[in-house]
Design a protein around this motif. Structure first.
Motif, PDB file in Angstrom:
ATOM      1  N   GLU A 159       0.842  -1.191   0.000  1.00 24.10           N
ATOM      2  CA  GLU A 159       0.000   0.000   0.000  1.00 24.10           C
ATOM      3  C   GLU A 159       0.880   1.245   0.000  1.00 24.10           C
ATOM      4  O   GLU A 159       1.890   1.308   0.720  1.00 24.10           O
ATOM      5  CB  GLU A 159      -0.937   0.016   1.211  1.00 24.10           C
ATOM      6  CG  GLU A 159      -2.023  -1.029   1.126  1.00 24.10           C
ATOM      7  CD  GLU A 159      -3.073  -0.883   2.215  1.00 24.10           C
ATOM      8  OE1 GLU A 159      -3.009   0.123   2.977  1.00 24.10           O
ATOM      9  OE2 GLU A 159      -3.944  -1.765   2.310  1.00 24.10           O
ATOM     10  N   LEU A 160       0.482   2.226  -0.802  1.00 27.19           N
ATOM     11  CA  LEU A 160       1.170   3.513  -0.875  1.00 27.19           C
ATOM     12  C   LEU A 160       0.294   4.554  -0.190  1.00 27.19           C
ATOM     13  O   LEU A 160      -0.875   4.728  -0.546  1.00 27.19           O
ATOM     14  CB  LEU A 160       1.413   3.912  -2.333  1.00 27.19           C
ATOM     15  CG  LEU A 160       2.235   2.925  -3.165  1.00 27.19           C
ATOM     16  CD1 LEU A 160       2.377   3.438  -4.593  1.00 27.19           C
ATOM     17  CD2 LEU A 160       3.596   2.684  -2.549  1.00 27.19           C
ATOM     18  N   ASP A 161       0.863   5.255   0.768  1.00 26.72           N
ATOM     19  CA  ASP A 161       0.138   6.236   1.568  1.00 26.72           C
ATOM     20  C   ASP A 161       0.227   7.609   0.903  1.00 26.72           C
ATOM     21  O   ASP A 161       1.302   8.196   0.806  1.00 26.72           O
ATOM     22  CB  ASP A 161       0.727   6.269   2.979  1.00 26.72           C
ATOM     23  CG  ASP A 161       0.031   7.278   3.880  1.00 26.72           C
ATOM     24  OD1 ASP A 161      -0.997   7.849   3.477  1.00 26.72           O
ATOM     25  OD2 ASP A 161       0.534   7.493   5.003  1.00 26.72           O
ATOM     26  N   LEU A 162      -0.927   8.126   0.453  1.00 30.95           N
ATOM     27  CA  LEU A 162      -0.995   9.435  -0.182  1.00 30.95           C
ATOM     28  C   LEU A 162      -1.513  10.509   0.762  1.00 30.95           C
ATOM     29  O   LEU A 162      -1.625  11.672   0.383  1.00 30.95           O
ATOM     30  CB  LEU A 162      -1.913   9.397  -1.405  1.00 30.95           C
ATOM     31  CG  LEU A 162      -1.430   8.755  -2.697  1.00 30.95           C
ATOM     32  CD1 LEU A 162      -1.101   7.285  -2.549  1.00 30.95           C
ATOM     33  CD2 LEU A 162      -2.459   8.933  -3.806  1.00 30.95           C
ATOM     34  N   SER A 163      -1.843  10.142   1.995  1.00 34.65           N
ATOM     35  CA  SER A 163      -2.646  11.010   2.852  1.00 34.65           C
ATOM     36  C   SER A 163      -1.953  12.312   3.221  1.00 34.65           C
ATOM     37  O   SER A 163      -2.609  13.335   3.396  1.00 34.65           O
ATOM     38  CB  SER A 163      -3.050  10.250   4.124  1.00 34.65           C
ATOM     39  OG  SER A 163      -1.904   9.843   4.855  1.00 34.65           O
ATOM     40  N   HIS A 164      -0.642  12.291   3.371  1.00 36.07           N
ATOM     41  CA  HIS A 164       0.084  13.508   3.727  1.00 36.07           C
ATOM     42  C   HIS A 164       1.182  13.818   2.717  1.00 36.07           C
ATOM     43  O   HIS A 164       2.196  14.427   3.065  1.00 36.07           O
ATOM     44  CB  HIS A 164       0.686  13.387   5.133  1.00 36.07           C
ATOM     45  CG  HIS A 164      -0.328  13.221   6.215  1.00 36.07           C
ATOM     46  ND1 HIS A 164      -0.746  11.979   6.646  1.00 36.07           N
ATOM     47  CD2 HIS A 164      -1.042  14.136   6.925  1.00 36.07           C
ATOM     48  CE1 HIS A 164      -1.652  12.137   7.608  1.00 36.07           C
ATOM     49  NE2 HIS A 164      -1.850  13.426   7.785  1.00 36.07           N
ATOM     50  N   ALA A 165       0.970  13.399   1.472  1.00 37.70           N
ATOM     51  CA  ALA A 165       2.002  13.563   0.460  1.00 37.70           C
ATOM     52  C   ALA A 165       2.161  15.021   0.060  1.00 37.70           C
ATOM     53  O   ALA A 165       1.184  15.781   0.007  1.00 37.70           O
ATOM     54  CB  ALA A 165       1.646  12.737  -0.780  1.00 37.70           C
ATOM     55  N   PRO A 166       3.371  15.459  -0.228  1.00 33.05           N
ATOM     56  CA  PRO A 166       3.570  16.764  -0.870  1.00 33.05           C
ATOM     57  C   PRO A 166       2.824  16.806  -2.193  1.00 33.05           C
ATOM     58  O   PRO A 166       2.337  15.777  -2.688  1.00 33.05           O
ATOM     59  CB  PRO A 166       5.088  16.824  -1.068  1.00 33.05           C
ATOM     60  CG  PRO A 166       5.655  15.848  -0.092  1.00 33.05           C
ATOM     61  CD  PRO A 166       4.637  14.755   0.015  1.00 33.05           C
ATOM     62  N   PRO A 167       2.721  17.974  -2.801  1.00 30.02           N
ATOM     63  CA  PRO A 167       1.964  18.070  -4.057  1.00 30.02           C
ATOM     64  C   PRO A 167       2.505  17.132  -5.132  1.00 30.02           C
ATOM     65  O   PRO A 167       3.716  16.992  -5.306  1.00 30.02           O
ATOM     66  CB  PRO A 167       2.139  19.536  -4.471  1.00 30.02           C
ATOM     67  CG  PRO A 167       2.476  20.259  -3.212  1.00 30.02           C
ATOM     68  CD  PRO A 167       3.247  19.286  -2.367  1.00 30.02           C
TER      69      PRO A 167
END
Length: 350
Positions: A159-167
């Motif tokens: 799983e790849l976490d996008l929840s707090h990703a930079p733009p």
């Protein structure tokens, strides 16, 4: 490393569509776009449905970087066919220990949706194989992607976490010999999960801002491209720094640097290497003086295919980047040392 404010992206937010009043919404943007639709492009309306079908290319690529491993996988919709590959590079043995690929029929064997990240899906089903990239829970707008692979003796669940990703980067623009292209590139994303290969299970553990944690990156691309297309590419990420560089059919549209949460545009990239010796060191730099790196290959996946109507000549070395980047032209240099990533030299007739 820097005092950049992660809440202040240096690029404008994405437009609602990649087409604006019949023309390309050309530019580089900070953020994700929900859907890529070329139907309103006037230049495309002047081409036949057969031309649009054969020249419309979509792909979803995932790179997974960990201390001892690099895994690359992709699902590619060529319009008239669909293809998938996955490879596993063992950094301790400095060799590709799995290299699998397969072709199929679009729709029947799989698809790549026009939603590049959120709500989209890429899937391939073949003989004894299945690859899938999709939101973890699309019905509740989950901000994580599930990557599943069963192919060639590999079983992978990440799983790849996008929840707090930079733009994310969204780049839109014209292309050499084609009508237009859009690509959505991700910063480094924490990657958690596992893979099994040759009877052994390996755990990937990614944590935000941890430099040695497992990191994933996405390349979601969609365009009306030329029959003959060539590019050179470089990508590497950790928890704080990353970059995407391309020299070829898309110019400098997708050249960016992620630094402490900020997304910074870069100038044109130059790749200096010996195509006859791709495992010798590479030198990559941008013309704005913001990035200067040496790439030390450890090994590579490569393929050369020619089936008359289509051909591909491809090498993707895996290795580490060393050198420096800057947050602004003329600013202080920030060292880069041992950043794991890939380069690529690719020519396609598709």
């Amino acid at each position: 490393m820097t005092n950049l404010d992660a809440c202040e992206p240096c690029l404008p937010p994405p437009p609602p569509s990649v087409v604006n009043d019949g023309h390309l919404a050309t530019g580089r943007y900070a953020g994700r776009i929900a859907h890529i639709d070329w139907s309103g492009l006037r230049a495309a309306q002047q081409r036949s449905a057969l031309w649009r079908r054969c020249h419309h290319k979509r792909w979803q690529y995932v790179g997974l970087a960990a201390e001892h491993w690099f895994i690359g996988l992709a699902i590619v919709d060529l319009g008239w066919a669909i293809s998938a590959f996955v490879y596993v590079f063992d950094r301790q043995r400095r060799q590709v220990v799995l290299d699998w690929s397969q072709d199929g029929l679009p729709g029947l064997s799989g698809w790549v949706r026009d939603q590049p990240v959120q709500g989209g899906e890429a899937r391939f089903r073949g003989l004894g194989a299945e690859l899938c990239i999709r939101p973890v829970a699309p019905e509740v707008a989950s901000d994580a992607l599930a990557v599943r692979v069963v192919a060639g003796g590999l079983c992978l669940q990440v799983e790849l976490d996008l929840s707090h990703a930079p733009p994310f980067l969204l780049a839109v623009g014209p292309v050499q010999g084609g009508l237009g292209h859009a690509t959505q590139k991700s910063p480094g994303l924490p990657a958690t999960g596992w893979f099994e290969l040759q009877g052994q299970r390996h755990v990937l553990q990614g944590q935000r801002h941890v430099l040695q944690g497992a990191t994933g990156s996405l390349d979601s691309s969609n365009g009306l491209l030329a029959r003959e297309t060539a590019w050179r590419w470089a990508s590497a990420h950790d928890g704080r720094l990353g970059f995407n560089l391309q020299q070829g059919y898309f110019g400098n549209q997708e050249n960016v640097l992620w630094l402490d949460g900020a997304l910074l545009p870069l100038g044109a990239a130059t790749f200096v290497f010996d195509p006859a010796r791709p495992l010798a060191p590479w030198h990559i730099h941008t013309d704005d003086g913001m990035l200067d790196l040496r790439f030390r290959p450890e090994g590579a996946r490569q393929a050369r295919r020619d089936v008359w109507i289509a051909a591909s000549d491809y090498i993707q070395p895996v290795g580490t980047f060393h050198g420096w980047v800057r947050a602004a032209p003329g600013g202080p240099t920030l060292p880069v040392e041992g950043l794991l990533g890939v380069t690529e030299d690719h020519r396609s007739r598709w």
